[in-house]
Design a protein around this motif. Structure first.
Motif, PDB file in Angstrom:
ATOM      1  N   PRO A 261      44.616  84.869  54.933  1.00 46.09           N
ATOM      2  CA  PRO A 261      43.547  85.400  54.180  1.00 46.09           C
ATOM      3  C   PRO A 261      42.107  84.861  55.024  1.00 46.09           C
ATOM      4  O   PRO A 261      42.455  83.942  55.692  1.00 46.09           O
ATOM      5  CB  PRO A 261      43.699  84.540  52.845  1.00 46.09           C
ATOM      6  N   ALA A 262      41.232  85.626  54.541  1.00 45.09           N
ATOM      7  CA  ALA A 262      39.705  85.254  55.065  1.00 45.09           C
ATOM      8  C   ALA A 262      39.790  83.808  54.791  1.00 45.09           C
ATOM      9  O   ALA A 262      39.939  83.354  53.676  1.00 45.09           O
ATOM     10  CB  ALA A 262      38.936  86.166  54.740  1.00 45.09           C
TER      11      ALA A 262
ATOM     12  N   GLU B 299      36.980  82.457  53.494  1.00 44.08           N
ATOM     13  CA  GLU B 299      36.041  82.275  52.144  1.00 44.08           C
ATOM     14  C   GLU B 299      36.976  82.505  51.202  1.00 44.08           C
ATOM     15  O   GLU B 299      37.092  82.022  50.023  1.00 44.08           O
ATOM     16  CB  GLU B 299      35.050  83.530  52.180  1.00 44.08           C
ATOM     17  N   ASP B 300      38.040  83.476  51.179  1.00 36.54           N
ATOM     18  CA  ASP B 300      39.136  83.831  50.163  1.00 36.54           C
ATOM     19  C   ASP B 300      39.977  82.408  49.855  1.00 36.54           C
ATOM     20  O   ASP B 300      40.242  82.014  48.691  1.00 36.54           O
ATOM     21  CB  ASP B 300      40.235  84.618  50.446  1.00 36.54           C
TER      22      ASP B 300
ATOM     23  N   ASP C 155      39.125  79.147  50.606  1.00 37.52           N
ATOM     24  CA  ASP C 155      37.993  78.480  50.022  1.00 37.52           C
ATOM     25  C   ASP C 155      37.832  78.394  48.397  1.00 37.52           C
ATOM     26  O   ASP C 155      38.162  77.672  47.724  1.00 37.52           O
ATOM     27  CB  ASP C 155      36.434  78.510  50.590  1.00 37.52           C
ATOM     28  N   GLU C 156      37.719  79.993  48.251  1.00 37.12           N
ATOM     29  CA  GLU C 156      37.671  80.234  46.875  1.00 37.12           C
ATOM     30  C   GLU C 156      39.046  79.967  46.028  1.00 37.12           C
ATOM     31  O   GLU C 156      38.818  79.219  44.645  1.00 37.12           O
ATOM     32  CB  GLU C 156      37.178  81.965  46.686  1.00 37.12           C
ATOM     33  N   ALA C 157      39.906  80.124  46.697  1.00 38.22           N
ATOM     34  CA  ALA C 157      41.198  79.880  45.845  1.00 38.22           C
ATOM     35  C   ALA C 157      41.261  78.267  45.656  1.00 38.22           C
ATOM     36  O   ALA C 157      41.884  77.826  44.527  1.00 38.22           O
ATOM     37  CB  ALA C 157      42.575  80.527  46.663  1.00 38.22           C
TER      38      ALA C 157
ATOM     39  N   ASP D 213      39.073  77.345  42.832  1.00 35.64           N
ATOM     40  CA  ASP D 213      39.681  77.748  41.458  1.00 35.64           C
ATOM     41  C   ASP D 213      40.717  76.703  41.054  1.00 35.64           C
ATOM     42  O   ASP D 213      40.702  76.611  39.912  1.00 35.64           O
ATOM     43  CB  ASP D 213      40.428  79.102  41.685  1.00 35.64           C
TER      44      ASP D 213
END
Length: 111
Positions: free
Chosen positions: A15-16, A18-19, A21-23, A26
């Motif tokens: 995954p990228a 940023e993805d 980090d966002e996960a 969350d």
């Protein structure tokens, strides 16, 4: 000369950043007040290693309750130890010296 066969599909792509980090953010936002998780438990939920979780929190986790994530042994990382323990104590998290009592407040419950 035989005709070339089908090109195999590429393997799973990581995954990228940023993805990831966002996960991580969350999951950390889901930790209830008074409960604490570990870098490893968050990593297992997201599908990354504990160091990657720490990196996400150190570079952009100020907007989430980063203080609810500790090392597997219940200790806080040195650069944030004093502030983290203050924040956790303010939420009523039980401490044994400078370690969080993960048996009492570990999250998620099945980690």
């Amino acid at each position: 000369m035989p005709a070339p066969g089908p090109v195999p599909a590429p393997g799973p792509q990581p995954p990228a950043a940023e993805d990831v980090d966002e996960a991580v953010y969350d999951v950390v936002e889901a930790i209830p007040p008074g409960r604490v998780s570990t870098y490893g438990a968050i990593g297992r939920l997201v599908g990354v290693g504990p160091r990657r979780v720490a990196r996400a929190l150190s570079t952009g986790g100020a907007a989430v309750p980063w203080h609810r994530v500790v090392r597997a042994d219940g200790t806080a990382a040195e650069p944030v130890r004093v502030r983290q323990l203050e924040l956790l104590a303010g939420e009523g998290v039980p401490l044994r010296g400078s370690r969080v009592d993960l048996a009492a407040v570990g999250w998620p419950d099945d980690a």
